[in-house]
Design a protein around this motif. Structure first.
Motif, PDB file in Angstrom:
ATOM      1  N   THR A 189      -6.544   5.814   2.969  1.00  0.00           N
ATOM      2  CA  THR A 189      -5.683   4.724   2.510  1.00  0.00           C
ATOM      3  C   THR A 189      -4.282   4.860   3.099  1.00  0.00           C
ATOM      4  O   THR A 189      -3.690   3.883   3.550  1.00  0.00           O
ATOM      5  N   THR A 190      -3.760   6.077   3.100  1.00  0.00           N
ATOM      6  CA  THR A 190      -2.441   6.313   3.696  1.00  0.00           C
ATOM      7  C   THR A 190      -2.471   6.001   5.185  1.00  0.00           C
ATOM      8  O   THR A 190      -1.560   5.356   5.716  1.00  0.00           O
ATOM      9  N   LEU A 231       0.833  -1.210   0.000  1.00  0.00           N
ATOM     10  CA  LEU A 231       0.000   0.000   0.000  1.00  0.00           C
ATOM     11  C   LEU A 231       0.867   1.260   0.000  1.00  0.00           C
ATOM     12  O   LEU A 231       0.639   2.188  -0.786  1.00  0.00           O
ATOM     13  N   LEU A 285       1.145   4.031  -3.005  1.00  0.00           N
ATOM     14  CA  LEU A 285       0.842   5.441  -2.740  1.00  0.00           C
ATOM     15  C   LEU A 285       2.080   6.314  -2.948  1.00  0.00           C
ATOM     16  O   LEU A 285       1.998   7.380  -3.568  1.00  0.00           O
ATOM     17  N   LEU A 325     -10.334   9.630   0.552  1.00  0.00           N
ATOM     18  CA  LEU A 325      -9.894   8.271   0.227  1.00  0.00           C
ATOM     19  C   LEU A 325      -8.374   8.158   0.248  1.00  0.00           C
ATOM     20  O   LEU A 325      -7.821   7.180   0.771  1.00  0.00           O
TER      21      LEU A 325
END
Length: 191
Positions: free
Chosen positions: A111-112, A76, A80, A107
């Motif tokens: 997500t981060t 992830l 990113l 979002l």
């Protein structure tokens, strides 16, 4: 777990969020208190929920969570961070006007935050085996993360103008570095 151990754990869990928020703040156009608090709350709530989820999973699936959390966090954060680096490189042309956003989308921030809080999920699994008040511990982690992420955004405000168009590239590299350190830390613990 005593108060001092809880505070140290909360601060330790919030450091990745601080570094990520610092990079995010550097890529924004003069982020203010409102954006700092918004980002801090997104990071803080997610960071508080992940140890609760990990604790709930606890004994039942601990071997599965702990076996994969570092890989998920790495991928992830790599995706990113890579996206940020590519965006920064695309803006490299001096003739191209820089479009600096006022704020990041929910979002992207969520997500981060999730990627930087997967270690808290694993910690929650570990806490399931101890005599710990998980709600108090999760609230401490969430509060520390909210403060650290908000501070990171505000400090990023001052770094962004200094770094200019390189802020997004450096921010992306920081996320990739955090992901790599999570993965290396886990792999070293196996050796």
């Amino acid at each position: 777990m005593n108060l001092y151990a809880t505070i140290i754990l909360a601060l330790g869990m919030s450091m990745d969020a601080f570094a990520a928020a610092l990079g995010k703040g550097a890529t924004l156009h003069r982020p203010g208190w409102k954006e700092a608090v918004r980002t801090g709350l997104i990071f803080g709530v997610i960071e508080a929920l992940t140890p609760l989820i990990g604790w709930s999973i606890g004994i039942v699936a601990s071997q599965y969570v702990m076996a994969w959390d570092h890989w998920v966090a790495f991928f992830l954060l790599f995706i990113l961070g890579g996206r940020m680096v590519l965006e920064g490189l695309r803006k490299k042309n001096a003739d191209e006007p820089l479009e600096i956003p006022q704020r990041h989308g929910f979002l992207l921030l969520a997500t981060t935050a999730l990627a930087t809080s997967l270690d808290a999920l694993a910690v929650g699994v570990g806490l399931a085996f101890l005599q710990v008040n998980i709600v108090t511990t999760a609230l401490a982690i969430g509060t520390a993360t909210t403060i650290m992420a908000a501070t990171g955004i505000l400090l990023g405000r001052f770094l962004g103008p200094v770094m200019g168009k390189w802020a997004e590239i450096v921010g992306g590299l920081v996320l990739i570095g955090i992901g790599g350190s999570i993965l290396l830390e886990h792999l070293n613990s196996l050796a």
